[in-house]
Design a protein around this motif. Structure first.
Motif: not given
Ligand code: GSH
Length: 222
Positions: A135, A104, A137-139, A185, A131-133, A101, A108, A142
């Motif tokens: 992602l 990333f 948020e998803g990380a 996010c 869209q990168n933010c 990350w 990105k 997780e």
């Protein structure tokens, strides 16, 4: 004062997200250092000699040896001063996730923010940034535990939180000066809000108002 902190020099530029994260790591760990601000329009001998490949800040000079590239510097700081505010997880898989990350964020997230600035607020680039933010948020969903706290590191800042903290001033700055419309996010927003309230970040990061003036001069007038 942390041990092993003799002879630490930071070659810096205050508006730089890359400088800010190194400064934050030093403050978090209580490492005394000399900060030598650099004029990037007229690069100093010490900068050219210590970073002859990229000629960029930040540079950390520890006991006369330059360490280059901000994420590598933060990693180095964590390895040399592991006792206070450990940043990288102990678990090798989680450490690999942090490095993924980190890559990333720099390739990105930063890239889309800087292209938004250079495009003078292009809506398609805004969408790419969002869209990168999402992602990130998803990380966070997780890797972070919301019950433990707002950061990737739970209640305390980890490696990724230090790398992202400068966005706590940069995102509002770009939003207010250049009309960036950030995506919703909630977790990432919470992380950035907590980062901006963190005492070490308050000491290490500039005020949004000061950064806004920089963004106005550097990007809005172009
Ligand atoms: N990948 C580098 C990026 C460093 C960087 O881009 N620094 C900029 C300031 S934000 C710089 O020194 N620019 C001077 C130049 O490009 O000549 C890092 O993470 O340290």
């Amino acid at each position: 004062m942390a041990s092993r902190d003799q002879e630490v020099t930071l070659l810096s530029a205050w508006p730089s997200v890359f400088t800010m994260r190194v400064k934050l790591a030093l403050v978090l760990k209580g490492i005394e250092h000399e900060d030598i601000p650099q004029d990037l329009g007229n690069k100093s001998k010490i900068l050219l000699e210590s970073n002859p490949v990229h000629k960029k800040v930040p540079v950390l000079i520890h006991k006369g040896k330059p360490i280059l590239e901000s994420a590598i510097i933060v990693h180095y700081i964590d390895e040399v001063w592991p006792e206070t505010s450990p940043l990288l997880p102990q678990d090798a898989f989680l450490r690999a996730q942090h490095r993924f990350w980190s890559d990333f964020i720099d390739k990105k997230l930063f890239d889309s923010l800087i292209r938004f600035l250079r495009s003078n607020g292009d809506a398609a680039v805004n969408e790419e940034f969002n869209q990168n933010c999402l992602l990130i948020e998803g990380a966070l969903a997780e890797l972070g535990s919301e019950e433990e706290g707002p950061f990737f590191g739970g209640a305390s800042m980890s490696f990724l939180d230090v790398l992202l903290a400068p966005y706590a001033v940069w995102i509002p700055g770009v939003e207010q000066v250049m009309g960036l419309k950030p995506a919703k996010c909630p977790r990432f927003h919470k992380l950035l809000a907590a980062a901006s309230e963190h005492p070490s970040a308050k000491a290490a990061l500039p005020q949004v108002e000061k950064l806004k003036e920089f963004i106005r001069v550097r990007f809005a007038s172009k």
